[in-house]
Design an enzyme around this catalytic site. Structure first.
Site, short mmCIF file in Angstrom:
data_model
loop_
_atom_site.label_atom_id
_atom_site.label_comp_id
_atom_site.label_asym_id
_atom_site.label_seq_id
_atom_site.Cartn_x
_atom_site.Cartn_y
_atom_site.Cartn_z
NE ARG A 120 13.24 -54.67 -3.37
CZ ARG A 120 13.54 -55.29 -2.23
NH1 ARG A 120 12.88 -56.36 -1.88
NH2 ARG A 120 14.51 -54.86 -1.47
CB THR A 124 4.52 -51.41 -4.31
OG1 THR A 124 5.44 -51.27 -5.40
CG2 THR A 124 3.70 -50.14 -4.18
CG ASP A 215 20.90 -53.36 -2.14
OD1 ASP A 215 19.80 -52.79 -2.17
OD2 ASP A 215 21.57 -53.62 -3.17
CG ASP A 218 23.33 -50.47 -2.31
OD1 ASP A 218 23.33 -49.95 -3.44
OD2 ASP A 218 22.47 -50.22 -1.44
N1 URA Z 1 17.62 -57.57 -3.02
C1 URA Z 1 18.78 -57.55 -2.33
O1 URA Z 1 19.78 -57.05 -2.83
N2 URA Z 1 18.80 -58.06 -1.09
C2 URA Z 1 17.72 -58.62 -0.52
O2 URA Z 1 17.81 -59.10 0.61
C3 URA Z 1 16.51 -58.65 -1.26
C4 URA Z 1 16.48 -58.12 -2.50
#
Ligand code: URA
Length: 224
Positions: A120, A124, A215, A218
């Protein structure tokens, strides 16, 4: 109901959850594992274990819709009908989707695996492909593993990818979904069923789901 008329509030999307492209699993095991995943104190080994447990509950729901092949089987007594999975392909969206893969491999017989790598763009939030390795998907049932359905950009991209490789029947397995992502998927791919553990309130200004779980990549891989 017209899609265009809907606002971006959580309540306005209940229609998607109840009747349209999203199914939220409320099994007690799903809720337990989701709670472990949401807890900010959960360390990566326990996080991975909870992701595995939660995914196996999603797989049970998702595979209700998978067509089986019928064949004759010999019991010790006589010939009877048996059923088997054929042509089911799991596609984890890298990297967070890898956290769902072991449950899929353990649960679904004869499953094949393809990979779709998308990052991602932090500014953007648009999907950028960096890797793709898919088997021939002609007439396959494809389960896309995309744990966090936030804007829907990555999942929509992955569905385009598998459809262009021949997939006819696509199901998305998600851990947490946001209204924006569910709406985007309904507009881009209304034929794709989403099976999820949660339908959360909204995205924040950084496109993270809230309350969410942070995340996913992570937290799975200890890269916080
Ligand atoms: N990706 C993630 O890992 N967490 C989110 O909240 C949104 C996208």
């Amino acid at each position: 109901m017209t899609l265009r008329g809907l606002t971006r509030t959580h309540d306005a999307f209940v229609g998607y959850r109840l009747g349209m492209n999203l199914t939220v699993i409320d099994h007690p095991l799903t809720r337990h594992y989701l709670t472990v995943l949401r807890d900010r104190t959960t360390a990566p080994p326990q996080f991975r274990e909870a992701a595995r447990g939660l995914t196996s509950t999603l797989v049970l729901e998702a595979t209700k819709r998978v067509p089986l092949e019928e064949f004759d089987i010999e019991t010790p007594m006589e010939t009877t009908k048996g059923y088997r999975f054929t042509n089911v392909v799991a596609v984890p969206v890298l990297r967070a989707g890898l956290g769902m893969l072991s449950a899929v491999l353990e649960t679904i017989p004869n499953v094949k695996v393809g990979f779709a790598g998308v990052a991602r763009d932090e500014e953007t939030a648009l999907p950028q492909e960096y890797y793709s390795k898919l088997p021939d998907l002609s007439d396959a049932t494809v389960l896309i593993c995309e744990p966090m359905l936030a804007t829907g950009g990555s999942l929509s991209w992955a569905v385009d990818k598998v459809k262009s490789s021949g997939a006819k029947y696509v199901i998305a397995l998600c851990v947490v979904t946001a209204p924006e992502g569910v709406k985007r998927m309904y507009e881009d791919h209304p034929d794709v069923k989403i099976i999820a553990a949660a339908f959360d309130r909204e995205l924040n200004e950084s496109y993270y789901i809230v309350p969410g779980l942070g995340d996913m990549g992570d937290r799975l891989f200890g890269t916080l």
